[in-house]
Scaffold this motif. Structure first.
Motif, PDB file in Angstrom:
ATOM      1  N   UNK A   1       6.347   9.648  -8.939  1.00  8.11           N
ATOM      2  CA  UNK A   1       5.210   8.913  -8.385  1.00  8.11           C
ATOM      3  C   UNK A   1       4.858   7.702  -9.249  1.00  8.11           C
ATOM      4  N   UNK A   2       5.180   7.808 -10.545  1.00 10.20           N
ATOM      5  CA  UNK A   2       4.991   6.648 -11.410  1.00 10.20           C
ATOM      6  C   UNK A   2       5.948   5.544 -10.984  1.00 10.20           C
TER       7      UNK A   2
ATOM      8  N   UNK B   1       6.861   0.303  -8.179  1.00  9.83           N
ATOM      9  CA  UNK B   1       7.454  -0.478  -7.088  1.00  9.83           C
ATOM     10  C   UNK B   1       6.349  -1.095  -6.247  1.00  9.83           C
ATOM     11  N   UNK B   2       5.305  -0.335  -6.028  1.00  9.61           N
ATOM     12  CA  UNK B   2       4.194  -0.833  -5.222  1.00  9.61           C
ATOM     13  C   UNK B   2       3.551  -2.053  -5.881  1.00  9.61           C
ATOM     14  N   UNK B   3       3.387  -1.977  -7.218  1.00  7.43           N
ATOM     15  CA  UNK B   3       2.827  -3.130  -7.931  1.00  7.43           C
ATOM     16  C   UNK B   3       3.709  -4.366  -7.783  1.00  7.43           C
ATOM     17  N   UNK B   4       5.015  -4.122  -7.815  1.00  9.54           N
ATOM     18  CA  UNK B   4       5.941  -5.244  -7.726  1.00  9.54           C
ATOM     19  C   UNK B   4       6.085  -5.769  -6.304  1.00  9.54           C
ATOM     20  N   UNK B   5       5.561  -5.064  -5.332  1.00  6.35           N
ATOM     21  CA  UNK B   5       5.589  -5.488  -3.940  1.00  6.35           C
ATOM     22  C   UNK B   5       4.160  -5.599  -3.415  1.00  6.35           C
ATOM     23  N   UNK B   6       3.456  -6.644  -3.802  1.00  7.29           N
ATOM     24  CA  UNK B   6       2.029  -6.713  -3.430  1.00  7.29           C
ATOM     25  C   UNK B   6       1.834  -6.648  -1.922  1.00  7.29           C
ATOM     26  N   UNK B   7       2.809  -7.115  -1.178  1.00 10.32           N
ATOM     27  CA  UNK B   7       2.655  -7.155   0.278  1.00 10.32           C
ATOM     28  C   UNK B   7       2.467  -5.771   0.863  1.00 10.32           C
ATOM     29  N   UNK B   8       3.106  -4.786   0.248  1.00 10.42           N
ATOM     30  CA  UNK B   8       3.053  -3.449   0.851  1.00 10.42           C
ATOM     31  C   UNK B   8       1.627  -2.922   0.870  1.00 10.42           C
ATOM     32  N   UNK B   9       0.836  -3.311  -0.144  1.00  6.93           N
ATOM     33  CA  UNK B   9      -0.535  -2.829  -0.196  1.00  6.93           C
ATOM     34  C   UNK B   9      -1.335  -3.383   0.982  1.00  6.93           C
ATOM     35  N   UNK B  10      -1.148  -4.714   1.233  1.00  6.27           N
ATOM     36  CA  UNK B  10      -1.925  -5.317   2.311  1.00  6.27           C
ATOM     37  C   UNK B  10      -1.405  -4.880   3.669  1.00  6.27           C
TER      38      UNK B  10
END
Ligand code: ATP
Ligand code: MG
Lengths: 491, 579
Positions: free
Chosen positions: B562-563, B568-577
């Motif tokens: 999960x870390x 990966x999520x941090x490096x892909x800001x688009x996925x959050x939005x």
């Protein structure tokens, strides 16, 4: 005690038949008896016995019951939470070579605080070996020599248990609280060295041991020996301990110490099995014969068995081989106790000759003064039978009359409760534990033997047994795998 | 020495000898929890001398607790049933619960003689210890001395790899000589700490400049380069299958095995293509330039784009070139060591086309594997042409095998190991070497299913059997010991055995590893991660230890899944939005 409620059915011959068949040990005992009784009795032995038991059951259910019973299964473990109980058991170690020579006597004790979770404060064990060869007194040629030693050692074990545990609630001995002491008259007295040897085995402080010894010698000098012999000085000067007087003194010491406590502990002996018939002879059958005489049916038994000689309690039992456990097994239901009776073990205390240690001559003695209610004699005993389970014979529970008859009921309830944990054996589990613990460990191969070896190994190691010879013998006893170790020269 | 021991014994009593004792085994009555399985204990003894007038000999008998038996003989099982039936707590009753009998069965390790200079030496005991003697926990320094034995005098040989599992203050050093010459097997289930153990051992040997070659299928050893003092000696190689050192049939099978099956007609022609490709570079530079130019003309684009390398692409290009040569009636290729080409017809041209297609596909699969391999090997060098060069003074060479199928790995391994062994056989001045085989069941499997595996077994067996003479050692590491070649494993004289739950593996190990006792073997499933039983020549006697932590980290030390996701999520800001 009152008669327990019983259903009508219990008094029918069908019920008796079923019970007889269900209690296999009784059935077997009867079968064995059937072969031993006279031929003329043999034919209908079963049928007649069943009929007799049926009649007795009916008589118990009558308004004026012939035998009172009471329930003793009304005690739960919760009810005796926090009770402190000590179990004491003595036994003999024998070397099985040609003759069975007892060499070692051991008394084991097991003290437990029910409900205590902390193992260290919950349980303690004691082990007191006496090497018989070390003793000077007692008449070693007599077969019952070992018994007087055992009784002394057990009573001392009990005393020291009382001593060590100020809040003791129950002190339970394996075996009769009182043996048939009348049989032991005439043994040569113990010497002071013997008594020191006994006392040395117990955890009691040397002061207490000395006090006990000196108190006996004082009483012996002033009251006991003069009552027992015309030549008391011979005993007094040599500071000798006449075995029965000494044993009676120990009994009374137990009672005295118990009475000093705010709540005297229940002191009880529990007897397993046995061929005793005292209770039915002196209590039950006496009532039966009296009842028959009252109704002028003196010929009841003779008619039933087709004989002419069944005229007294004794004659009946001699001929038919009934014992306490046989009849009580059929008359008590599991969880019931019989009514109490006072045990007679002292009637045979008479006069006779006694040898002295190291002397060839004997001296005349009187033992009647030790009969109750003498101030320095044996204390009276009351007893009852308790039926634990259908698969076992009733056990006998004995207490000191002087500590109060209610002690008998408390003792019976506890004996039952403790025995319920061993339904197949029907005997208080704590006594079983003390017994296993105290068994002389030589050549015992079972698991119990192992633990003794283990425990003794530890005691030896920790220097708890310091006497050099004792150490040697024990080490050999524990560790040698062959039986002839005792007779091997030291390397 | 005796005085200080005497003092120590008083505090360290563990039990008393009971029952029958022999010179191999005795039983101890022990207090509850006074002792653990595998503890090392001691008993003092005196033996009368056989020569009259000579003082009795003072011995210290060393022993190991093999197993502990615990029972409560005063607790009748009948009572247990009764308690259960009535739901009664035994503590509420008069039952005895305290008198457990705890017996430790101890195996005699040997006898140490006091007052001689044979410090730490354990001799055979010839007379049983005396019943009722006390046993004690020996002082740490005494333990260290006995564990070390003669090694104490030779620090270079003593590898500091572990501590006693039950007494972490006591270091356990093992014999490095036994490890590098007599072969070592590290056996355990996955995750038990094999690679840790291996890395620790490798680091210890590396400190002593011992040349090491590691066959690393997972990148477990890449971290070695980060260890201070080792870094400049560590070389990481990515491995390419040296195709042209194989014969044509093998390479044909490789193409097939990669999923592009060659039909019989293709198999028939494949050797021609292969030989032509193999000898492509066998010419002078001018000729080579000409050849490359021709190949480009005939085979087309990929030659222009990627150039020419001795690889599978070359075979594909050669097939393509051959086809066009046949179709166009050109015969110049005949001089490229392809004499048969002159007799090819149009049908053969079609066959060549099929070979080309298949080889090209196989080439890209191989390429992908090589890419993975290189990426895991991290900035590694290609294997030198002369593979013996990977071994040098104090060199630590890691051959990354990651990314390849096990068959490829086996092949690559055999080629390299054969060379290194051969070098030692032929030249006594070449460097001795220790080969570390992770996933050794791939290099010495019990049953070979492919020619590559058979060949690997042959190589490994040979080194296992003869390596000792030539100072080529093996460390075999496997999580499936029962799949290992028994002959090879039985040549190992040292073992590090760690947690193992699979019964087949346990049985196998018990059978093959003679120095491992019954009771030792029984412990295997209960070992902790990092705990090991050392057994065989690297230690004086089988010893339960905990391996020390290696300095290097393994590539595969797993990160929290999960870390990783968070990163990966941090490096892909688009996925959050997007959500
Ligand atoms: N001696 C040790 N002390 C403490 N932890 C250890 C020890 N050895 C290994 N570990 C832990 O266990 C983990 C797995 O160890 P390692 O990778 O060596 O196991 P392995 O047996 O090689 O497993 P695999 O079969 O998956 O290769 C390590 O990452 C480490 O966290
Ligand atoms: Mg690993």
């Amino acid at each position: 005690m009152s008669t327990h409620d019983r259903s009508e059915n219990w008094g029918t011959s069908e019920a008796v038949d079923i019970d007889l068949q269900r209690q296999r040990h009784l059935f077997l005992k009867l079968a064995e008896n059937a072969f031993l009784v006279a031929e003329s009795l043999r034919d209908n032995y079963f049928k007649n016995t069943a009929a007799f038991i049926t009649a007795l059951r009916r008589a118990m259910m009558r308004q004026d019951s012939i035998l009172a019973t009471s329930a003793v299964d009304d005690l739960a473990w919760d009810d005796c939470a926090g009770e402190v109980v000590t179990f004491v058991d003595g036994g003999v170690g024998q070397v099985q070579i040609s003759s069975q020579v007892p060499i070692l006597l051991r008394v084991g004790s097991y003290c437990v605080r029910t409900g205590e979770r902390q193992l260290a404060s919950r349980e303690s064990f004691g082990y007191y070996p006496v090497i018989l060869g070390d003793l000077e007194g007692g008449s070693k040629e007599r077969k019952d020599y070992i018994d007087i030693v055992r009784i002394s050692a057990e009573l001392l074990g009990g005393l020291s248990a009382l001593d060590r545990t100020q809040d003791l609630n129950v002190l339970m001995f394996h075996g009769p609280l009182m043996y048939l002491v009348e049989a032991y008259a005439g043994h040569a007295p113990f010497t002071e060295r013997d008594i020191d040897l006994f006392l040395g085995q117990y955890g009691t402080t040397s002061d207490q041991g000395r006090d006990l010894k000196e108190e006996f010698l004082r009483q012996a000098r002033i009251d006991i020996y003069p009552a027992m012999t015309d030549d008391a000085r011979r005993l007094v000067e040599r500071r000798l301990f006449e075995p029965l007087a000494w044993i009676a003194f120990l009994y009374r010491s137990l009672i005295r110490v118990a009475r000093e406590r705010p709540k005297p502990p229940v002191i009880v002996g529990v007897v397993e099995r046995g061929d005793l018939r005292e209770f039915i002879e002196t209590v039950l059958l006496r009532r039966v014969f009296r009842g028959l005489r009252e109704k002028q049916r003196e010929d009841y038994f003779n008619t039933m068995y087709g004989r002419t000689d069944l005229v007294s309690e004794k004659a009946l039992l001699d001929r038919l081989g009934y014992t306490d456990s046989l009849l009580m097994g059929m008359l008590l239901r599991p969880g019931e106790a019989s009514e109490p009776w006072e045990v007679g073990k002292f009637a045979g205390l008479r006069g006779g000759q006694m040898g002295l240690p190291g002397e060839a001559s004997t001296m005349p003695m009187r033992w009647e003064p030790l009969q109750p209610p003498s101030p320095f004699g044996f204390p009276p005993i009351v007893a009852c039978y308790v039926h634990v389970s259908e698969t076992t014979e009733p056990i006998r529970v004995e207490v000191f009359k002087e500590l109060g008859i209610e002690h008998l009921r408390e003792a019976a309830r506890r004996a039952y409760l403790y025995a319920r944990l061993l339904p197949g054996y029907g005997f208080p589990v704590g006594l079983d534990i003390a017994d296993k613990y105290a068994k002389v460990p030589t050549w015992l191969t079972d698991a119990y033997g192992k633990i003794i070896r283990h425990q003794l190994g530890v005691s030896l190691q920790q220097g708890e047994i310091s006497d050099a010879d004792m150490r040697r013998i024990l080490v050999q006893a524990i560790y040698m795998t062959h039986r002839d170790w005792l007779f091997r020269p030291q390397a | 020495m005796q005085d200080s021991n005497q003092h120590h014994e008083l505090n360290a009593y563990v039990g008393t000898i009971v029952g029958e004792s022999t010179s191999r085994e005795f039983r101890l009555a022990v207090a509850h929890e006074a002792i653990r399985e595998q503890d090392i204990i001691a008993v003092d003894a005196q033996l009368r001398s056989t020569t009259p007038g000579v003082l009795p000999e003072q011995l210290r008998i060393w022993a190991k607790v093999q197993r502990i038996e615990r029972m409560n003989p005063l607790f009748p099982s009948e009572a247990g049933h009764e308690l259960a039936a009535t739901r009664t707590d035994p503590f509420d009753t008069v039952l005895s619960l305290s008198r457990e009998m705890v017996t430790a069965v101890c195996q005699v390790l040997g006898a140490e003689r006091f007052g001689t200079d044979a410090v730490g030496r354990l001799d055979q005991l010839r007379y049983p210890p005396q019943p009722a003697t006390r046993a004690y926990r020996p002082a740490s320094e005494d333990l260290v001395r006995v564990l070390l034995g003669d090694l104490g005098k030779n620090d270079r040989r003593a590898l500091d790899i572990a501590v006693l599992a039950n007494r972490p203050e006591v270091d356990v050093k093992v014999d490095g000589h036994a490890v590098v010459t007599r072969h070592l097997a590290i056996l355990a289930m996955t995750g038990a700490g094999k690679s840790w153990a291996a890395r620790r051992i490798v680091e210890e040997l590396a400190k002593r400049q011992y040349p090491i070659v590691i066959f690393d299928p997972h990148g477990d050893y890449t971290g070695l380069a980060d260890v201070k003092g080792l870094g400049n000696r560590v070389r990481r190689y990515y491995a390419q299958l040296p195709l042209f050192e194989e014969d044509a049939d093998t390479v044909a099978r490789i193409v097939s095995d990669l999923g592009y099956g060659l039909r019989d007609t293709m198999r028939f022609r494949f050797p021609d293509v292969f030989e032509a490709a193999r000898s492509f570079f066998d010419c002078n530079d001018t000729e080579l330039a000409k050849r490359i130019a021709s190949l480009g003309e005939l085979a087309g684009n990929s030659v222009h784009t990627y150039g020419v390398q001795p690889n599978m692409w070359l075979i594909a290009n050669m097939a393509s070139a051959g086809r066009f040569a046949v179709l166009d009636g050109k015969t110049s290729l005949v001089t490229w060591d392809w004499p048969e080409l002159a007799r090819y017809n149009r049908r053969d041209a079609a066959t060549l086309e099929a070979i080309e297609k298949r080889s090209r596909s196989a080439a890209s699969v191989l390429h992908r594997m090589e890419r993975i391999n290189r990426s895991i090997a991290r900035a590694a060098d290609p294997l030198p042409i002369d593979r013996r060069q990977i071994v040098g003074d104090g060199s630590i060479s890691i051959i990354s095998l990651a990314g390849y199928t096990s068959d490829f790995q086996a092949t690559i391994y055999s080629i390299i190991a054969d060379d290194l062994f051969e070098a030692r056989v032929q030249d006594p001045d070449s460097w001795p070497v220790l080969l570390v085989l992770e996933e050794a069941h791939n290099f010495a499997p019990a049953q070979s299913r492919t020619p590559a595996e058979s060949r690997a077994i042959t190589t490994t067996r040979q080194i296992a059997q003869e390596g000792r003479k030539f100072n080529v050692g093996l460390i075999l590491i496997s999580q499936r010991p029962s799949r290992l070649d028994e002959t090879t494993l039985s040549q190992c004289n040292s073992y590090v055995i760690m947690r193992m739950v699979n019964p087949a593996d346990q049985n196998f190990v018990r059978r093959v590893v003679e120095s491992l006792g019954e009771d030792d073997a029984r412990m295997l499933p209960d070992l902790d991660v990092g705990e090991a039983i050392l057994s065989g020549q690297l230690v004086k006697f089988p010893t339960l230890v905990r391996l020390k932590e290696p300095e290097s980290a393994g590539e595969r030390e797993e990160r929290d899944a999960f870390a990783v996701l968070d990163e990966v999520r941090r490096n892909n800001p688009s996925s959050a939005s997007a959500r």
